[in-house]
Design a protein around this motif. Structure first.
Motif, PDB file in Angstrom:
ATOM      1  N   MET A   1       0.832  -1.173   0.000  1.00  0.00           N
ATOM      2  CA  MET A   1       0.000   0.000   0.000  1.00  0.00           C
ATOM      3  C   MET A   1       0.881   1.243   0.000  1.00  0.00           C
ATOM      4  SD  MET A   1      -3.016   0.823   2.612  1.00  0.00           S
ATOM      5  CE  MET A   1      -2.886   2.316   3.491  1.00  0.00           C
ATOM      6  N   TYR A   2       0.621   2.159  -0.914  1.00  0.00           N
ATOM      7  CA  TYR A   2       1.417   3.375  -1.049  1.00  0.00           C
ATOM      8  C   TYR A   2       0.756   4.525  -0.285  1.00  0.00           C
ATOM      9  CZ  TYR A   2       3.523   7.489  -3.097  1.00  0.00           C
ATOM     10  OH  TYR A   2       4.158   8.701  -3.272  1.00  0.00           O
ATOM     11  N   THR A   3       1.553   5.239   0.501  1.00  0.00           N
ATOM     12  CA  THR A   3       1.068   6.421   1.211  1.00  0.00           C
ATOM     13  C   THR A   3       1.886   7.615   0.759  1.00  0.00           C
ATOM     14  OG1 THR A   3       0.542   5.045   3.121  1.00  0.00           O
ATOM     15  CG2 THR A   3       0.616   7.402   3.469  1.00  0.00           C
ATOM     16  N   ASP A   4       1.202   8.610   0.256  1.00  0.00           N
ATOM     17  CA  ASP A   4       1.869   9.814  -0.218  1.00  0.00           C
ATOM     18  C   ASP A   4       2.490  10.566   0.963  1.00  0.00           C
ATOM     19  OD1 ASP A   4       2.641  11.845  -1.942  1.00  0.00           O
ATOM     20  OD2 ASP A   4       0.754  12.938  -1.680  1.00  0.00           O
ATOM     21  N   PRO A   5       3.773  10.899   0.900  1.00  0.00           N
ATOM     22  CA  PRO A   5       4.419  11.601   2.021  1.00  0.00           C
ATOM     23  C   PRO A   5       3.785  12.959   2.329  1.00  0.00           C
ATOM     24  CG  PRO A   5       6.066  10.757   0.495  1.00  0.00           C
ATOM     25  CD  PRO A   5       4.730  10.546  -0.140  1.00  0.00           C
ATOM     26  N   MET A   6       3.296  13.643   1.309  1.00  0.00           N
ATOM     27  CA  MET A   6       2.668  14.941   1.534  1.00  0.00           C
ATOM     28  C   MET A   6       1.373  14.788   2.336  1.00  0.00           C
ATOM     29  SD  MET A   6       2.983  18.020   1.393  1.00  0.00           S
ATOM     30  CE  MET A   6       3.657  19.060   0.177  1.00  0.00           C
ATOM     31  N   THR A   7       0.643  13.720   2.077  1.00  0.00           N
ATOM     32  CA  THR A   7      -0.577  13.458   2.837  1.00  0.00           C
ATOM     33  C   THR A   7      -0.256  13.200   4.303  1.00  0.00           C
ATOM     34  OG1 THR A   7      -1.601  12.496   0.869  1.00  0.00           O
ATOM     35  CG2 THR A   7      -2.626  11.994   2.980  1.00  0.00           C
ATOM     36  N   VAL A   8       0.792  12.479   4.558  1.00  0.00           N
ATOM     37  CA  VAL A   8       1.208  12.210   5.937  1.00  0.00           C
ATOM     38  C   VAL A   8       1.590  13.509   6.634  1.00  0.00           C
ATOM     39  CG1 VAL A   8       2.918  11.054   7.376  1.00  0.00           C
ATOM     40  CG2 VAL A   8       1.915   9.864   5.420  1.00  0.00           C
ATOM     41  N   LYS A   9       2.319  14.384   5.952  1.00  0.00           N
ATOM     42  CA  LYS A   9       2.714  15.658   6.551  1.00  0.00           C
ATOM     43  C   LYS A   9       1.495  16.521   6.861  1.00  0.00           C
ATOM     44  CE  LYS A   9       7.294  15.830   4.554  1.00  0.00           C
ATOM     45  NZ  LYS A   9       8.260  16.543   3.735  1.00  0.00           N
ATOM     46  N   ILE A  10       0.531  16.541   5.960  1.00  0.00           N
ATOM     47  CA  ILE A  10      -0.690  17.316   6.191  1.00  0.00           C
ATOM     48  C   ILE A  10      -1.447  16.776   7.395  1.00  0.00           C
ATOM     49  CG2 ILE A  10      -2.971  17.849   5.233  1.00  0.00           C
ATOM     50  CD1 ILE A  10      -1.580  18.045   2.489  1.00  0.00           C
ATOM     51  N   LEU A  11      -1.515  15.468   7.522  1.00  0.00           N
ATOM     52  CA  LEU A  11      -2.208  14.879   8.668  1.00  0.00           C
ATOM     53  C   LEU A  11      -1.465  15.140   9.976  1.00  0.00           C
ATOM     54  CD1 LEU A  11      -3.401  11.499   7.142  1.00  0.00           C
ATOM     55  CD2 LEU A  11      -4.789  13.484   7.727  1.00  0.00           C
ATOM     56  N   VAL A  12      -0.155  15.138   9.933  1.00  0.00           N
ATOM     57  CA  VAL A  12       0.637  15.433  11.135  1.00  0.00           C
ATOM     58  C   VAL A  12       0.410  16.880  11.570  1.00  0.00           C
ATOM     59  CG1 VAL A  12       3.001  15.732  11.992  1.00  0.00           C
ATOM     60  CG2 VAL A  12       2.358  13.650  10.790  1.00  0.00           C
ATOM     61  N   VAL A  13       0.398  17.799  10.628  1.00  0.00           N
ATOM     62  CA  VAL A  13       0.147  19.206  10.949  1.00  0.00           C
ATOM     63  C   VAL A  13      -1.273  19.381  11.476  1.00  0.00           C
ATOM     64  CG1 VAL A  13      -0.061  21.519   9.971  1.00  0.00           C
ATOM     65  CG2 VAL A  13       1.905  20.105   9.399  1.00  0.00           C
ATOM     66  N   ALA A  14      -2.233  18.685  10.887  1.00  0.00           N
ATOM     67  CA  ALA A  14      -3.617  18.759  11.381  1.00  0.00           C
ATOM     68  C   ALA A  14      -3.713  18.239  12.811  1.00  0.00           C
ATOM     69  CB  ALA A  14      -4.537  17.968  10.465  1.00  0.00           C
ATOM     70  N   LEU A  15      -2.971  17.205  13.129  1.00  0.00           N
ATOM     71  CA  LEU A  15      -2.945  16.686  14.489  1.00  0.00           C
ATOM     72  C   LEU A  15      -2.312  17.692  15.442  1.00  0.00           C
ATOM     73  CD1 LEU A  15      -3.555  14.249  16.283  1.00  0.00           C
ATOM     74  CD2 LEU A  15      -1.277  13.402  15.746  1.00  0.00           C
ATOM     75  N   CYS A  16      -1.275  18.378  14.993  1.00  0.00           N
ATOM     76  CA  CYS A  16      -0.644  19.411  15.815  1.00  0.00           C
ATOM     77  C   CYS A  16      -1.620  20.561  16.088  1.00  0.00           C
ATOM     78  CB  CYS A  16       0.597  19.964  15.122  1.00  0.00           C
ATOM     79  SG  CYS A  16       1.988  18.837  15.116  1.00  0.00           S
ATOM     80  N   VAL A  17      -2.359  20.960  15.080  1.00  0.00           N
ATOM     81  CA  VAL A  17      -3.348  22.034  15.257  1.00  0.00           C
ATOM     82  C   VAL A  17      -4.423  21.603  16.240  1.00  0.00           C
ATOM     83  CG1 VAL A  17      -5.136  23.367  14.079  1.00  0.00           C
ATOM     84  CG2 VAL A  17      -2.890  23.123  13.041  1.00  0.00           C
ATOM     85  N   THR A  18      -4.875  20.365  16.138  1.00  0.00           N
ATOM     86  CA  THR A  18      -5.897  19.859  17.055  1.00  0.00           C
ATOM     87  C   THR A  18      -5.392  19.837  18.490  1.00  0.00           C
ATOM     88  OG1 THR A  18      -6.800  18.493  15.278  1.00  0.00           O
ATOM     89  CG2 THR A  18      -7.443  17.925  17.518  1.00  0.00           C
ATOM     90  N   ALA A  19      -4.178  19.387  18.689  1.00  0.00           N
ATOM     91  CA  ALA A  19      -3.602  19.375  20.040  1.00  0.00           C
ATOM     92  C   ALA A  19      -3.437  20.794  20.574  1.00  0.00           C
ATOM     93  CB  ALA A  19      -2.263  18.642  20.021  1.00  0.00           C
ATOM     94  N   SER A  20      -3.066  21.723  19.717  1.00  0.00           N
ATOM     95  CA  SER A  20      -2.907  23.105  20.135  1.00  0.00           C
ATOM     96  C   SER A  20      -4.242  23.744  20.505  1.00  0.00           C
ATOM     97  CB  SER A  20      -2.229  23.922  19.036  1.00  0.00           C
ATOM     98  OG  SER A  20      -0.926  23.461  18.820  1.00  0.00           O
ATOM     99  N   VAL A  21      -5.292  23.387  19.790  1.00  0.00           N
ATOM    100  CA  VAL A  21      -6.627  23.884  20.140  1.00  0.00           C
ATOM    101  C   VAL A  21      -7.030  23.369  21.516  1.00  0.00           C
ATOM    102  CG1 VAL A  21      -9.072  23.709  19.545  1.00  0.00           C
ATOM    103  CG2 VAL A  21      -7.417  24.271  17.791  1.00  0.00           C
ATOM    104  N   CYS A  22      -6.725  22.128  21.811  1.00  0.00           N
ATOM    105  CA  CYS A  22      -7.030  21.573  23.138  1.00  0.00           C
ATOM    106  C   CYS A  22      -6.258  22.327  24.226  1.00  0.00           C
ATOM    107  CB  CYS A  22      -6.701  20.087  23.185  1.00  0.00           C
ATOM    108  SG  CYS A  22      -7.778  19.077  22.178  1.00  0.00           S
ATOM    109  N   VAL A  23      -4.995  22.628  23.978  1.00  0.00           N
ATOM    110  CA  VAL A  23      -4.193  23.386  24.932  1.00  0.00           C
ATOM    111  C   VAL A  23      -4.791  24.778  25.134  1.00  0.00           C
ATOM    112  CG1 VAL A  23      -1.943  24.500  25.265  1.00  0.00           C
ATOM    113  CG2 VAL A  23      -2.065  22.123  24.513  1.00  0.00           C
ATOM    114  N   ALA A  24      -5.211  25.412  24.044  1.00  0.00           N
ATOM    115  CA  ALA A  24      -5.797  26.751  24.130  1.00  0.00           C
ATOM    116  C   ALA A  24      -7.105  26.739  24.914  1.00  0.00           C
ATOM    117  CB  ALA A  24      -6.030  27.302  22.724  1.00  0.00           C
ATOM    118  N   LEU A  25      -7.928  25.743  24.685  1.00  0.00           N
ATOM    119  CA  LEU A  25      -9.190  25.653  25.416  1.00  0.00           C
ATOM    120  C   LEU A  25      -8.966  25.488  26.912  1.00  0.00           C
ATOM    121  CD1 LEU A  25     -11.310  23.436  23.007  1.00  0.00           C
ATOM    122  CD2 LEU A  25     -11.678  25.835  23.555  1.00  0.00           C
ATOM    123  N   VAL A  26      -8.038  24.647  27.273  1.00  0.00           N
ATOM    124  CA  VAL A  26      -7.744  24.433  28.700  1.00  0.00           C
ATOM    125  C   VAL A  26      -7.169  25.709  29.317  1.00  0.00           C
ATOM    126  CG1 VAL A  26      -6.266  23.170  30.308  1.00  0.00           C
ATOM    127  CG2 VAL A  26      -7.486  21.947  28.504  1.00  0.00           C
TER     128      VAL A  26
END
Length: 66
Positions: A1-26
């Motif tokens: 199964m092939y995974t595009d590296p750019m897709t992985v980077k976008i998902l990692v950044v999206a996860l970082c944004v989500t974690a940062s939103v949680c930090v901001a809410l707290v």
């Protein structure tokens, strides 16, 4: 199964944004709970968001994940 590296980077950044939103809410909730004005709580949350996101991106860049 092939995974595009750019897709992985976008998902990692999206996860970082989500974690940062949680930090901001707290942080905003704790500031408001301490009796601060709502505008001050929002400012504290925004500052926490920016700091957390910058730190996450910096660490991931240093590790070579981005």
């Amino acid at each position: 199964m092939y995974t595009d590296p750019m897709t992985v980077k976008i998902l990692v950044v999206a996860l970082c944004v989500t974690a940062s939103v949680c930090v901001a809410l707290v942080a905003g909730y704790l500031e408001r709970r301490a009796g601060a004005h709502p505008a001050a709580a929002v400012l504290r949350g925004g500052t926490a968001f920016a700091g957390a996101l910058a730190l996450e991106i910096l660490v991931l860049t240093a590790l070579g994940a981005l």
